[in-house]
Design a protein around this motif. Structure first.
Motif, PDB file in Angstrom:
ATOM      1  N   SER A 163       2.131  -1.116   3.505  1.00 47.40           N
ATOM      2  CA  SER A 163       2.854   0.150   3.625  1.00 47.40           C
ATOM      3  C   SER A 163       3.300   0.643   2.259  1.00 47.40           C
ATOM      4  CB  SER A 163       4.077  -0.023   4.526  1.00 47.40           C
ATOM      5  OG  SER A 163       5.026  -0.882   3.908  1.00 47.40           O
ATOM      6  N   GLY A 164       3.572   1.936   2.174  1.00 47.36           N
ATOM      7  CA  GLY A 164       4.157   2.476   0.960  1.00 47.36           C
ATOM      8  C   GLY A 164       5.488   1.821   0.642  1.00 47.36           C
ATOM      9  N   ARG A 165       6.243   1.505   1.667  1.00 46.82           N
ATOM     10  CA  ARG A 165       7.535   0.851   1.475  1.00 46.82           C
ATOM     11  C   ARG A 165       7.367  -0.519   0.824  1.00 46.82           C
ATOM     12  NH1 ARG A 165       8.632   1.175   6.241  1.00 46.82           N
ATOM     13  NH2 ARG A 165       8.100  -0.923   6.947  1.00 46.82           N
ATOM     14  N   ARG A 166       6.355  -1.269   1.289  1.00 51.50           N
ATOM     15  CA  ARG A 166       6.094  -2.597   0.732  1.00 51.50           C
ATOM     16  C   ARG A 166       5.617  -2.484  -0.720  1.00 51.50           C
ATOM     17  NH1 ARG A 166       7.876  -7.667   1.295  1.00 51.50           N
ATOM     18  NH2 ARG A 166       6.250  -9.262   1.273  1.00 51.50           N
ATOM     19  N   CYS A 167       4.777  -1.509  -0.996  1.00 49.30           N
ATOM     20  CA  CYS A 167       4.284  -1.306  -2.365  1.00 49.30           C
ATOM     21  C   CYS A 167       5.422  -0.939  -3.311  1.00 49.30           C
ATOM     22  CB  CYS A 167       3.198  -0.239  -2.365  1.00 49.30           C
ATOM     23  SG  CYS A 167       1.646  -0.755  -1.593  1.00 49.30           S
TER      24      CYS A 167
END
Length: 290
Positions: A163-167
């Motif tokens: 996810s973008g959040r994880r990145c």
């Protein structure tokens, strides 16, 4: 201690590398694309880092469907150039920084990120095209790249992808790792891929200028909010390959204003460029200085 002084963002279109290798950069089709990087090359000569952490995605060269790591950190001293079917690009080998890479691995894994460590790997256009765009054409025998490179390969090819959040959180973790490295190093972090494009299916050739530029606006001003964007929005608005843009959030998350709490002011926008088309792809480019 080491410090992150800038983040750089750019598309890594393979045809751009071919245009450079075949000396077609002055042709009418390509000239506007490369003109957008003229400033960047001058800037990089004046702000040459010691090390670049280069975030990219492999295109089934280092990794196949037999083994698909979500995040793979290159820890070798040298990385060869992959043969993507028409011979390796005529560019210098990529020299790594094993000591900093090992430190990042230790720090980030202790921050609960499961990295794959890669001690031998060839790198493809996802990594070499950004180097060529920013460093210019180079004689592979006599002109090495002007800095060390730590490759960080992200799976944005085979679902499920991060996810973008994880990145974004990974970028924050990398920043903490770099800042705790006990050597005076000037480090930049580059995010590559995108922008909007789709290579297959009924929507092949899709380009969404408005969405791309809104993404750049939010990457600059609201990266934490942008990191919450779900995958389906990337696919719907930017095409199936537009998901590569989550890699830009790793680079943005590593900037000081994204730390928790912030450890520095918002970065300065040094350069911004957007162009359509480049081989049926939108090209985006941004330089943010700490």
């Amino acid at each position: 201690m080491a410090r992150i002084t800038a983040s750089v963002y750019t598309s890594h279109v393979p045809a751009i590398g071919a245009a450079m290798d075949l000396h077609k950069t002055a042709e009418p089709y390509w000239q506007p694309v490369f003109a957008g990087y003229d400033f960047s090359r001058r800037w990089l000569r004046e702000h040459t880092p010691d090390v670049v952490v280069l975030v990219y995605n492999d295109h089934a060269n280092a990794f196949s469907l037999d083994c698909i790591p979500t995040f793979a950190l290159g820890t070798a001293a040298e990385f060869g150039i992959a043969d993507e079917g028409w011979g390796p690009r005529p560019v210098p080998p990529v020299m790594g920084h094993p000591e900093l890479a090992a430190h990042i691995a230790q720090s980030v894994i202790q921050q609960d990120f499961d990295l794959t460590l890669v001690n031998r790997m060839e790198v493809d256009h996802g990594l070499t095209v950004p180097l060529s765009l920013l460093c210019g054409e180079r004689d592979p025998q006599r002109e090495p790249w002007p800095f060390r490179v730590i490759p960080l390969a992200v799976n944005v090819v085979q679902y499920p992808v991060p996810s973008g959040r994880r990145c974004y959180a990974l970028g924050q973790a990398i920043a903490r790792a770099v800042q705790s490295f006990d050597e005076d190093l000037n480090v930049q972090i580059w995010g590559t891929g995108g922008m909007s494009h789709q290579l297959q299916g009924a929507r092949a050739g899709l380009i969404n200028r408005a969405w791309d530029n809104a993404f750049l606006d939010r990457l600059i001003a609201d990266p934490a909010g942008l990191a919450q964007l779900p995958h389906i929005d990337y696919v719907r608005e930017a095409g199936s390959e537009g998901i590569e843009l989550v890699m830009w959030l790793i680079a943005r998350g590593a900037m000081a204003d994204c730390a928790t709490p912030p450890s520095g002011p918002a970065p300065r926008v040094t350069h911004r460029f957007y162009h359509v088309p480049a081989s049926n792809t939108a090209v985006g480019h941004l330089i943010l200085e700490a």
